[in-house]
Design a protein around this motif. Sequence first.
Motif, PDB file in Angstrom:
ATOM      1  N   SER A  58     -46.933   0.579  35.537  1.00 48.69           N
ATOM      2  CA  SER A  58     -46.139   1.799  35.519  1.00 48.69           C
ATOM      3  C   SER A  58     -44.908   1.464  34.697  1.00 48.69           C
ATOM      4  N   LEU A  59     -45.106   1.407  33.401  1.00 45.67           N
ATOM      5  CA  LEU A  59     -44.071   0.936  32.496  1.00 45.67           C
ATOM      6  C   LEU A  59     -43.450   2.105  31.761  1.00 45.67           C
ATOM      7  N   THR A  60     -42.130   2.098  31.667  1.00 44.62           N
ATOM      8  CA  THR A  60     -41.425   3.141  30.936  1.00 44.62           C
ATOM      9  C   THR A  60     -40.243   2.524  30.219  1.00 44.62           C
ATOM     10  N   ARG A  61     -40.068   2.910  28.973  1.00 46.46           N
ATOM     11  CA  ARG A  61     -38.905   2.485  28.196  1.00 46.46           C
ATOM     12  C   ARG A  61     -38.396   3.677  27.410  1.00 46.46           C
ATOM     13  N   SER A  62     -37.105   3.720  27.200  1.00 50.72           N
ATOM     14  CA  SER A  62     -36.531   4.762  26.354  1.00 50.72           C
ATOM     15  C   SER A  62     -35.349   4.194  25.591  1.00 50.72           C
ATOM     16  N   LYS A  63     -35.081   4.829  24.459  1.00 50.30           N
ATOM     17  CA  LYS A  63     -33.988   4.382  23.616  1.00 50.30           C
ATOM     18  C   LYS A  63     -33.452   5.576  22.842  1.00 50.30           C
ATOM     19  N   PHE A  64     -32.128   5.610  22.684  1.00 50.22           N
ATOM     20  CA  PHE A  64     -31.476   6.659  21.908  1.00 50.22           C
ATOM     21  C   PHE A  64     -31.316   6.202  20.465  1.00 50.22           C
ATOM     22  N   PHE A  65     -31.572   7.112  19.541  1.00 53.87           N
ATOM     23  CA  PHE A  65     -31.418   6.837  18.119  1.00 53.87           C
ATOM     24  C   PHE A  65     -30.450   7.849  17.511  1.00 53.87           C
ATOM     25  N   LEU A  66     -29.586   7.362  16.663  1.00 57.94           N
ATOM     26  CA  LEU A  66     -28.613   8.215  15.988  1.00 57.94           C
ATOM     27  C   LEU A  66     -29.309   9.188  15.042  1.00 57.94           C
ATOM     28  N   GLY A  67     -28.638  10.274  14.739  1.00 57.60           N
ATOM     29  CA  GLY A  67     -29.178  11.289  13.847  1.00 57.60           C
ATOM     30  C   GLY A  67     -29.039  10.915  12.388  1.00 57.60           C
ATOM     31  N   GLU A  68     -29.702   9.843  11.990  1.00 59.32           N
ATOM     32  CA  GLU A  68     -29.659   9.386  10.601  1.00 59.32           C
ATOM     33  C   GLU A  68     -31.043   8.896  10.200  1.00 59.32           C
ATOM     34  N   LEU A  69     -31.320   8.947   8.903  1.00 60.50           N
ATOM     35  CA  LEU A  69     -32.663   8.634   8.424  1.00 60.50           C
ATOM     36  C   LEU A  69     -33.139   7.238   8.811  1.00 60.50           C
TER      37      LEU A  69
ATOM     38  N   ASP B 226     -26.320  14.677  17.022  1.00 59.29           N
ATOM     39  CA  ASP B 226     -26.849  14.516  18.371  1.00 59.29           C
ATOM     40  C   ASP B 226     -27.911  13.432  18.492  1.00 59.29           C
ATOM     41  N   GLY B 227     -28.651  13.143  17.432  1.00 58.07           N
ATOM     42  CA  GLY B 227     -29.685  12.132  17.498  1.00 58.07           C
ATOM     43  C   GLY B 227     -30.865  12.556  18.352  1.00 58.07           C
ATOM     44  N   PHE B 228     -31.670  11.580  18.781  1.00 65.77           N
ATOM     45  CA  PHE B 228     -32.848  11.862  19.587  1.00 65.77           C
ATOM     46  C   PHE B 228     -33.159  10.666  20.482  1.00 65.77           C
ATOM     47  N   TRP B 229     -33.920  10.922  21.521  1.00 67.04           N
ATOM     48  CA  TRP B 229     -34.410   9.895  22.431  1.00 67.04           C
ATOM     49  C   TRP B 229     -35.895   9.674  22.174  1.00 67.04           C
ATOM     50  N   LEU B 230     -36.321   8.431  22.191  1.00 63.82           N
ATOM     51  CA  LEU B 230     -37.739   8.087  22.164  1.00 63.82           C
ATOM     52  C   LEU B 230     -38.049   7.484  23.523  1.00 63.82           C
ATOM     53  N   ARG B 231     -39.054   8.022  24.176  1.00 62.89           N
ATOM     54  CA  ARG B 231     -39.452   7.536  25.494  1.00 62.89           C
ATOM     55  C   ARG B 231     -40.938   7.220  25.453  1.00 62.89           C
ATOM     56  N   ALA B 232     -41.332   6.099  26.031  1.00 64.50           N
ATOM     57  CA  ALA B 232     -42.734   5.716  26.114  1.00 64.50           C
ATOM     58  C   ALA B 232     -43.046   5.312  27.541  1.00 64.50           C
ATOM     59  N   GLY B 233     -44.210   5.701  28.001  1.00 69.99           N
ATOM     60  CA  GLY B 233     -44.653   5.327  29.332  1.00 69.99           C
ATOM     61  C   GLY B 233     -46.123   4.956  29.319  1.00 69.99           C
ATOM     62  N   TYR B 234     -46.456   3.964  30.110  1.00 69.35           N
ATOM     63  CA  TYR B 234     -47.841   3.498  30.194  1.00 69.35           C
ATOM     64  C   TYR B 234     -48.171   3.222  31.653  1.00 69.35           C
ATOM     65  N   ASP B 235     -49.234   3.862  32.154  1.00 66.33           N
ATOM     66  CA  ASP B 235     -49.598   3.694  33.560  1.00 66.33           C
ATOM     67  C   ASP B 235     -50.889   2.902  33.752  1.00 66.33           C
ATOM     68  N   GLY B 236     -51.371   2.279  32.690  1.00 61.90           N
ATOM     69  CA  GLY B 236     -52.607   1.518  32.773  1.00 61.90           C
ATOM     70  C   GLY B 236     -53.812   2.299  32.292  1.00 61.90           C
TER      71      GLY B 236
END
Length: 136
Positions: A8-19, A65-75
Amino acid sequence: MNESTQLSLTRSKFFLGELQSVRAAREFARALLREWELSGLHGSVVLCVSELATNALLHGAPRDDGFWLRAGYDGAVLRVEVRDGGAGVPCVGEGVPDESGRGLMLVAASSDAWGVDRDPDGSGSGKAVWCEWKVP
């Protein structure tokens, strides 16, 4: 991943609004795939992350504002989502030669499922565009 690992793995990270953030989001996804031993999904996941991150920058919330990338894996299922503060809802293009909607055509073709959740955090705005892969 060994059998003693809780799936039950989850990670997220915020990225700035730039290329440069699109490349950084791809690297974040690559690192998670290595960590979670899901290298068989590498090409599809990295392509979708690239498309969703680009869409967030071009069509989502204001660049500041940028964006969030979230990933989750439950097996069984890997889910990746990109969240931004924009109000618009993306849709797949009709296959016309211009650029609009072509990225989501790639996302639809490269994942097992995809969609859009409006107001994913209950703040009254924003969206999460997600895609999923079944993991054998």
